[in-house]
Design an enzyme around this catalytic site. Sequence first.
Site, PDB file in Angstrom:
ATOM      1  N   ASP A   7       1.431  -1.111   0.373  1.00 54.99           N
ATOM      2  CA  ASP A   7       0.082  -0.266   0.297  1.00 54.99           C
ATOM      3  C   ASP A   7       0.908   1.309   0.148  1.00 54.99           C
ATOM      4  O   ASP A   7       2.047   1.625   0.171  1.00 54.99           O
ATOM      5  CB  ASP A   7      -0.481   0.225   0.851  1.00 54.99           C
ATOM      6  N   ASP A   9      -0.267   5.396   0.982  1.00 51.71           N
ATOM      7  CA  ASP A   9      -0.270   6.338   1.646  1.00 51.71           C
ATOM      8  C   ASP A   9      -0.578   5.700   2.806  1.00 51.71           C
ATOM      9  O   ASP A   9      -0.734   4.565   3.683  1.00 51.71           O
ATOM     10  CB  ASP A   9      -1.754   6.971   2.096  1.00 51.71           C
ATOM     11  N   ASP A 182      -0.869   0.156   6.079  1.00 49.85           N
ATOM     12  CA  ASP A 182      -1.640   0.669   7.289  1.00 49.85           C
ATOM     13  C   ASP A 182      -2.951   0.771   8.027  1.00 49.85           C
ATOM     14  O   ASP A 182      -3.530   0.635   8.936  1.00 49.85           O
ATOM     15  CB  ASP A 182      -1.719   2.084   7.387  1.00 49.85           C
TER      16      ASP A 182
END
Length: 220
Positions: A7, A9, A182
């Site tokens: 991922d 961001d 996250d």
Amino acid sequence: MRLALFDLDHTLLTGDSDVLWCDFLMDEGLLDRSSFAARNAQMEADYKAGSVDAQAFAGFYVSTLAGRSPAQWQPLRERFLHEVIAPRIPAEAHALVRAHHAAGDTVVMTTATNRFITELTAQHLRIEHLIATECELREGVFSGRTRGVLNMRAGKVERLHAWLGERGQAFGAFAHTTAYSDSINDLPLLQAVHEPVAVDPDAKLLAHAQQQGWRTISLR
């Protein structure tokens, strides 16, 4: 074969590309701060909570590109990378990507943010393969709409399988798969791999990772 999925961001990047792009455009006077800033902040909060509607989220940010061609946006996109994005990618993130390359893994960035905003970031990280939300072009100009399956939540798994299929590969053929994220929004992807890794996770993902015994790391 081994596959490493990243991922972007709040994982490889300290911050959110979409939010930072909007802030950048407001600073440039291309978006009206008085009407846009609050909507931008609310969209980010709803995403972090895992409650945002996927189409509303993706459409909101892709709409910022409407009315210009990729060539017209290019100078600003390059400045955005060098002035805003690159300084927010920690050395630890670069090192982790390099480690997977050194191990011979197929390394993929998979992000809900649109391709036009993130492809320079992938190049900066030396990640060849990018799966991202796609933008619609009409007569060479961004329409402000998304195209195809959004690369978000379960869509990340669907798009991954489609991407592998285009390459003549199957997900099940990989001896080991790792995913880094996250966000609780990436739970479908994390649950699909052999080794899910929570990176500076939000509260919901942290709780789930601890319950499942998943590895948790920080890149900040």
